[in-house]
Design a protein around this motif. Structure first.
Motif, PDB file in Angstrom:
ATOM      1  N   UNK A   1     -54.836  -4.270 -76.713  1.00 54.49           N
ATOM      2  CA  UNK A   1     -55.513  -5.424 -77.293  1.00 54.49           C
ATOM      3  C   UNK A   1     -56.253  -6.257 -76.251  1.00 54.49           C
TER       4      UNK A   1
ATOM      5  N   UNK B   1     -58.866 -19.459 -57.460  1.00 48.88           N
ATOM      6  CA  UNK B   1     -60.173 -19.359 -56.806  1.00 48.88           C
ATOM      7  C   UNK B   1     -60.075 -18.461 -55.578  1.00 48.88           C
TER       8      UNK B   1
ATOM      9  N   UNK C   1     -66.305 -20.335 -58.506  1.00 50.24           N
ATOM     10  CA  UNK C   1     -66.180 -18.995 -59.096  1.00 50.24           C
ATOM     11  C   UNK C   1     -65.443 -19.079 -60.427  1.00 50.24           C
ATOM     12  N   UNK C   2     -64.388 -19.789 -60.393  1.00 45.14           N
ATOM     13  CA  UNK C   2     -63.589 -19.966 -61.610  1.00 45.14           C
ATOM     14  C   UNK C   2     -64.382 -20.735 -62.670  1.00 45.14           C
TER      15      UNK C   2
ATOM     16  N   UNK D   1     -66.896 -18.691 -64.732  1.00 48.54           N
ATOM     17  CA  UNK D   1     -66.426 -17.690 -65.704  1.00 48.54           C
ATOM     18  C   UNK D   1     -66.370 -18.299 -67.106  1.00 48.54           C
ATOM     19  N   UNK D   2     -66.641 -17.472 -68.145  1.00 49.13           N
ATOM     20  CA  UNK D   2     -66.515 -17.989 -69.528  1.00 49.13           C
ATOM     21  C   UNK D   2     -65.036 -18.236 -69.842  1.00 49.13           C
ATOM     22  N   UNK D   3     -64.819 -19.330 -70.508  1.00 47.31           N
ATOM     23  CA  UNK D   3     -63.408 -19.701 -70.820  1.00 47.31           C
ATOM     24  C   UNK D   3     -62.975 -19.052 -72.134  1.00 47.31           C
ATOM     25  N   UNK D   4     -62.740 -17.776 -72.030  1.00 46.91           N
ATOM     26  CA  UNK D   4     -62.291 -17.043 -73.210  1.00 46.91           C
ATOM     27  C   UNK D   4     -60.988 -16.336 -72.876  1.00 46.91           C
ATOM     28  N   UNK D   5     -60.273 -16.053 -73.922  1.00 47.48           N
ATOM     29  CA  UNK D   5     -59.039 -15.273 -73.751  1.00 47.48           C
ATOM     30  C   UNK D   5     -59.357 -13.860 -74.208  1.00 47.48           C
ATOM     31  N   UNK D   6     -59.409 -12.953 -73.259  1.00 40.69           N
ATOM     32  CA  UNK D   6     -59.905 -11.622 -73.578  1.00 40.69           C
ATOM     33  C   UNK D   6     -58.881 -10.732 -74.262  1.00 40.69           C
ATOM     34  N   UNK D   7     -58.251 -11.249 -75.282  1.00 40.35           N
ATOM     35  CA  UNK D   7     -57.290 -10.446 -76.031  1.00 40.35           C
ATOM     36  C   UNK D   7     -57.777 -10.276 -77.464  1.00 40.35           C
ATOM     37  N   UNK D   8     -57.471  -9.104 -78.021  1.00 34.86           N
ATOM     38  CA  UNK D   8     -57.801  -8.852 -79.424  1.00 34.86           C
ATOM     39  C   UNK D   8     -56.564  -9.059 -80.267  1.00 34.86           C
ATOM     40  N   UNK D   9     -56.819  -9.212 -81.558  1.00 36.64           N
ATOM     41  CA  UNK D   9     -55.726  -9.251 -82.526  1.00 36.64           C
ATOM     42  C   UNK D   9     -56.017  -8.210 -83.607  1.00 36.64           C
ATOM     43  N   UNK D  10     -54.990  -7.728 -84.282  1.00 36.68           N
ATOM     44  CA  UNK D  10     -55.226  -6.764 -85.370  1.00 36.68           C
ATOM     45  C   UNK D  10     -56.129  -7.369 -86.451  1.00 36.68           C
TER      46      UNK D  10
ATOM     47  N   UNK E   1     -55.381 -10.381 -89.055  1.00 33.09           N
ATOM     48  CA  UNK E   1     -54.070 -10.885 -88.604  1.00 33.09           C
ATOM     49  C   UNK E   1     -53.823 -12.321 -89.055  1.00 33.09           C
ATOM     50  N   UNK E   2     -54.798 -13.175 -88.843  1.00 30.73           N
ATOM     51  CA  UNK E   2     -54.570 -14.589 -89.140  1.00 30.73           C
ATOM     52  C   UNK E   2     -54.480 -14.862 -90.643  1.00 30.73           C
TER      53      UNK E   2
END
Lengths: 186, 202
Positions: free
Chosen positions: A115, A176, B9-10, B13-22, B25-26
């Motif tokens: 996932x 960082x 650098x931080x 970066x895009x502030x996303x959580x790179x996880x998928x859900x089925x 799901x929600x």
């Protein structure tokens, strides 16, 4: 969908007739936020699924006793955070391993996860976050990903604003450093 | 924000959580949580889903009281199945007290022969008397026997002829000098020999 105010949810919940409706509204408003908050801590989807359900069951059981001495949002976050930390501690005790080893397990889980949907840098960022101590990781996640105010984080964790700022600052520098040292690889 | 300057650098970066859900799901989560909450609500109810007859609890109190009264009545009736004399229990208590707490101690009777000491003393006296009697009796018999023996010897001596006595003495080398007179011989014999010696030798 128009977001319902917390006060309206609490009012509807106080009446037995409209209690279920109020809870549905609450779920619609907070379930995803709480899910992601938990997911970032435990990494694995199935673990997060169990914990989010347990958290909202606790919310259902205790919402009638909610005293409005904090925001509903931070109160729910506190329940979810405590459930997640308890889960991670149990994992430590069950496997008789240290906190660092738990982070290592979570990294392996991240690597093996079907996932995970990010690129290399995103993976690196997640791995860097997993190197942080448990509480520092919670603070970083809530500040960086959820953009919560220090006051709100203080309500969730019961830690002073000054300590939170210091902890977040240290976490940012550490991440960082990891990202910068690995930048040449990319 | 201050930290963005310290960690570019931080910050980039895009502030996303790179996880998928089925998938879905929600949507499923909402219905699941609603079901869980509903079930949880059911288990928190006091009656647990059971129904009781109308006015049950109001009548229950009266029923319990009636039953208690009936039980008490049964106990009372069974206790009065037997009769006792008038004021029996009052007298009973006094009687028991007289025999126990208020009882006077009986005079102490000392039996003479109940003491073991007396028995042993009596036995010792008896034995002593018996032994003494036997001893004395024995002594008297012995004395009379001695007297009888002497008397018999004397009688025997007087029955023996003098000439026989003299001859015996001569033979026993007692008389070396035959010039001694007969009277002197008799006195010598009587002074130096007992009747028993003469009787035994002769």
């Amino acid at each position: 969908m128009k977001q319902v105010e917390d006060s309206e949810i609490l009012l509807k919940f106080s009446v037995e007739k409209t209690r279920n409706e109020a809870f549905s509204l609450l779920l619609n408003k907070y379930q995803q936020k709480i899910y992601w908050h938990i997911r970032r801590l435990v990494i694995d989807h199935d673990d997060a699924d169990d914990l989010v359900q347990e958290s909202f069951v606790k919310v259902w059981k205790n919402l009638a006793n909610f005293r409005n001495d904090s925001q509903l949002y931070t109160w729910i976050y506190r329940i979810a955070t405590n459930e997640s930390i308890t889960f991670l501690n149990k994992k430590k005790l069950k496997n008789n391993i240290s906190l660092d080893d738990v982070s290592g397990e979570l990294s392996e889980s991240l690597a093996a996860s079907h996932y995970f949907d990010g690129d290399k840098i995103q993976r690196k960022l997640q791995e860097a976050i997993l190197t942080l101590p448990e509480k520092q990781r919670v603070i970083f996640n809530m500040k960086y990903f959820d953009d919560m105010k220090y006051d709100e984080i203080s309500e969730v964790l019961g830690t002073s604003v000054g300590a939170l700022k210091a902890s977040f600052h240290i976490a940012v520098k550490k991440i960082e450093s990891i990202l910068t040292n690995d930048e040449l690889e990319y | 924000m201050e930290w963005e300057k310290e960690a570019p650098t931080l910050a980039a970066l895009p502030r996303i959580t790179p996880y998928r859900v089925p998938d879905n799901y929600f949507n499923d989560l909402t219905s699941q949580l609603n079901s869980v909450a509903c079930l949880n609500g059911l288990t928190q109810k006091d009656d647990y889903g059971f129904v009781v007859p109308t006015n049950y609890f109001e009548e229950l109190s009266a029923q319990i009281k009636s039953r208690i009264a009936l039980e008490q009545l049964k106990l009372t009736h069974s206790a009065n199945g037997f009769n006792t004399p008038t004021n029996y229990f009052d007298k009973l208590q006094a009687s028991i007290l007289d025999q126990t707490v208020n009882a006077k101690p009986a005079p102490k009777t000392i039996r003479f022969w109940s003491s073991d000491m007396m028995r042993y003393a009596a036995a010792a006296c008896f034995i002593l008397l018996t032994a003494s009697g036997l001893y004395l009796n024995q002594q008297s018999e012995l004395k009379s026997q001695t007297q009888t023996t002497e008397l018999t010897s004397d009688v025997m001596l007087y029955d023996i002829d003098e000439s026989v006595i003299i001859e015996h003495l001569k033979e026993s080398q007692t008389a070396t000098n035959s010039s001694a007179s007969q009277a002197e011989m008799e006195s010598y014999i009587l002074n130096n020999y007992s009747a028993n010696d003469l009787t035994n030798n002769l």
